[in-house]
Design a protein around this motif. Structure first.
Motif, PDB file in Angstrom:
ATOM      1  N   ASP A 217      66.106 -60.684 103.393  1.00  8.17           N
ATOM      2  CA  ASP A 217      66.737 -60.664 104.720  1.00  8.17           C
ATOM      3  C   ASP A 217      68.226 -60.597 104.395  1.00  8.17           C
ATOM      4  OD1 ASP A 217      66.724 -63.196 103.668  1.00  8.17           O
ATOM      5  OD2 ASP A 217      66.336 -64.232 105.529  1.00  8.17           O
ATOM      6  N   HIS A 218      69.028 -61.608 104.768  1.00 10.64           N
ATOM      7  CA  HIS A 218      70.424 -61.603 104.318  1.00 10.64           C
ATOM      8  C   HIS A 218      70.476 -61.998 102.844  1.00 10.64           C
ATOM      9  CE1 HIS A 218      69.360 -65.582 105.769  1.00 10.64           C
ATOM     10  NE2 HIS A 218      70.188 -66.058 104.874  1.00 10.64           N
ATOM     11  N   ALA A 219      69.428 -62.670 102.378  1.00 13.17           N
ATOM     12  CA  ALA A 219      69.319 -63.033 100.966  1.00 13.17           C
ATOM     13  C   ALA A 219      68.078 -62.358 100.376  1.00 13.17           C
ATOM     14  CB  ALA A 219      69.200 -64.550 100.843  1.00 13.17           C
ATOM     15  N   VAL A 220      68.006 -62.384  99.070  1.00 19.14           N
ATOM     16  CA  VAL A 220      66.883 -61.726  98.396  1.00 19.14           C
ATOM     17  C   VAL A 220      66.111 -62.767  97.604  1.00 19.14           C
ATOM     18  CG1 VAL A 220      66.248 -59.977  96.682  1.00 19.14           C
ATOM     19  CG2 VAL A 220      68.175 -59.582  98.213  1.00 19.14           C
ATOM     20  N   GLU A 221      64.801 -62.757  97.716  1.00 21.10           N
ATOM     21  CA  GLU A 221      63.993 -63.686  96.914  1.00 21.10           C
ATOM     22  C   GLU A 221      62.908 -62.912  96.177  1.00 21.10           C
ATOM     23  OE1 GLU A 221      62.964 -67.595  98.444  1.00 21.10           O
ATOM     24  OE2 GLU A 221      64.093 -67.058 100.235  1.00 21.10           O
TER      25      GLU A 221
END
Lengths: 419, 181
Positions: free
Chosen positions: A83-87
């Motif tokens: 999303d705004h971060a990556v996992e």
């Protein structure tokens, strides 16, 4: 397995420079047995931004479950959500039954939220593939999103540049756009640059089936890093019609083609420019195909061109099959341009792009019914594109014509010469 | 070179990742020397290294005629040396390195808060947005051309620059090999 090349007209005029189109067809061999396929190394990069709610993310999870169920322990896979971060939900592992169970359990813990860092999510997926890339495997990142890249790298040319660079290094990219809010031009261009396919998923319920279609074709790859090589006589220029990069050096043009699947038929039009020369002069274009594993080794074709006087040039017969084929690809390209211009609010430009190609085709259509239908269809679309078209029409038009430009069926499936 | 390592055709193909048909084709085209005929024929390390070099050069899309021309002038030691050099460079510009470099460059300035990003998303209907300023980290790569001669390259390079560097390396190797032969 075959390579053919057919020119639209045998002669060129001696008194002026001109161009001709050549239809090149590559027929990939059929894989004999399931066991022969190279292992795949796949990353799924899934958008989990807030807009993926309402069941879309759940269907994407289901698609991943279905997809990894088709892999076997020779294959590798990894899961990335962004999303705004990556996992990285599941780092790359061999697709053993245990790994598949663990991956799905891990993915089940994620739900939609936040905004869309498409660039980093996709690159992280590519990174997972790249970390375990071998010469023998097919490396691919499958990117699924329903939104616009609005965090991280958002510039389309930059993303496409990275896609090309990664493709050159063995990691190709296929993209899936869901619904009405994603940028079809970006995803289409990324898949063109990345050597994969773009799929438009209008309704979320189609996610599992359409991802499965692309995965199925990835499992059938028989020829990787395919390049068409053309020995260019002095003064001859080359320009493929379609999303194919060309490099010219040492008198040889090299056109990069996508990976080919079992029994695939890939046809592309190439425009050649010929300089003036004396009457009676003959030229020969030698064409061959090259690929990483040497599967297409030995495939060769040639086209002969003769210089003649003005009257003989005018009176010569045209190859109608090549004319129709070339017209179809120019029309597809015009439709893609029109979709982009219409999206950007340049309605006049969109309409003009379609009419201009229609007029060019009309010049050589003569009484041919198919060519006339193509021009009529373009004129009709030019009228429609004079005003803002609906989002679903624009995306569907772009997807169908992007597939046509890439020698795929309107559904996005690769064309086959067999079966 | 380790001459004691030998391969059957199947082993050679599996190790190099090519089909038997391809290897036979290279022999008929004069790219690979024939290992002889008869049952139990073995392929040597020199065959393997030549094959790897052919595949590396093919990756760079060199026509087979050009590859044959280059290989004709090379001894087994030349092949070993060039292969080692190319492999070292290929590793330096692998897909994994590429992704690492790009991600390393973008992370410092990425990921605004979700709320801010959501506002931005709502405010922009057209996707053609200005490129984000990306702070790229660069690294120097040191490439040995010959004894006491090095080339220093700051990476990442643009594609066009990278191609020029490849040409430069190719020309430099030709020069140094010429000097030796």
């Amino acid at each position: 397995m075959k390579l053919t090349a057919t020119i639209d007209r045998r002669y060129v005029p001696s008194h002026r420079s001109c161009h001709r189109h050549v239809k090149v067809v590559v027929q990939a061999p059929e894989a004999q047995t399931q066991g022969e396929r190279p292992p795949v190394n796949i990353a799924f990069a899934l958008d989990r931004s807030g807009s993926m709610g309402g069941g879309k993310f759940r269907l994407a999870q289901q698609a991943v479950e279905q997809a990894i169920g088709r892999l076997d322990p020779r294959d590798r896979f990894s899961l990335v959500v962004f999303d705004h971060a990556v996992e990285t939900v599941f780092p790359s592992e061999l697709a053993t039954p245990r790994a598949r169970r663990r991956a799905l359990a891990a993915l089940a813990r994620f739900g939609p939220r936040g905004s869309t860092n498409l660039g980093e999510g996709w690159l992280s997926g590519c990174g997972q593939v790249a970390a375990h890339l071998s010469d023998a495997s097919v490396g691919r990142c499958m990117l699924l999103t329903d939104g616009l890249a609005n965090v991280g790298i958002i510039d389309p040319p930059t993303l496409c540049h990275h896609a090309t660079q990664l493709r050159d290094r063995g990691v190709s990219t296929s993209t899936f756009g869901v619904g009405h809010d994603f940028d079809e031009q970006l995803l289409g261009s990324m898949s063109d640059a990345g050597g994969g396919a773009f799929t438009y998923i209008e309704h979320a319920e189609q996610i599992p089936a359409l991802m499965d279609q692309e995965l199925g074709e990835t499992l059938e790859v028989v020829a990787r890093s395919v390049v068409l090589e053309i020995v260019l006589p002095t003064g001859v220029t080359v320009s493929p019609v379609g999303p194919y990069a060309v490099e010219v050096g040492d008198g040889v043009a090299r056109i990069r083609l996508p990976d080919l699947v079992s029994g695939q038929l890939l046809d592309l039009p190439i425009k050649f420019g010929f300089p003036k020369a004396s009457r009676g002069h003959e030229l020969r274009l030698d064409i061959r195909v090259d690929d990483r594993g040497g599967v297409l080794e030995g495939l060769e074709a040639a086209v002969e061109v003769g210089y003649t006087d003005r009257d003989t040039n005018r009176a010569q017969a045209r190859d109608v099959d090549v004319d129709r084929f070339v017209a179809e690809r120019y029309a597809a390209r015009a439709m893609q341009d029109a979709a982009r211009l219409n999206r950007d609010g340049d309605f006049r430009g969109a309409s003009k792009a379609l009419r201009s190609v229609a007029r060019r085709i009309q010049r050589y259509a003569g009484n041919d019914v198919e060519l006339t239908q193509t021009t009529t269809s373009l004129e009709h679309e030019a009228e429609e594109y004079k005003v803002r078209v609906s989002v679903s029409k624009r995306k569907a038009d772009y997807a169908v014509n992007q597939a046509t430009s890439s020698a795929r069926a309107p559904s996005g499936k690769r064309q086959r010469w067999s079966g | 070179m380790n001459e004691s390592i030998t391969y059957t055709l199947t082993e050679l193909c599996e190790t190099a990742g090519v089909s038997e048909r391809t290897v036979r084709y290279y022999v008929t085209q004069g790219l690979l020397p024939s290992p002889g005929t008869g049952r139990g024929v073995r392929w040597g390390q020199e065959h393997f290294e030549r094959l790897r070099l052919i595949l590396d050069l093919k990756e760079k899309h060199l026509p087979l005629a050009e590859i044959r021309h280059r290989l004709e002038a090379m001894s087994a030691a030349d092949v070993s040396s060039l292969l080692a050099n190319q492999q070292a460079h290929a590793q330096a510009s692998s897909a994994a390195d590429y992704v690492q470099q790009v991600l390393a460059g973008m992370r410092p300035s990425s990921a605004p808060s979700p709320k801010k990003a959501a506002r931005k998303r709502a405010a922009t209907s057209a996707p053609a947005q200005p490129a984000q300023q990306v702070v790229t980290r660069s690294t120097w790569e040191r490439i040995d051309l010959d004894q006491d001669v090095e080339l220093h390259v700051r990476r990442p390079l643009s594609r066009a620059q990278d191609k020029r560097v490849q040409r430069l390396l190719s020309a430099a190797r030709d020069i140094f090999h010429e000097e030796k032969s």
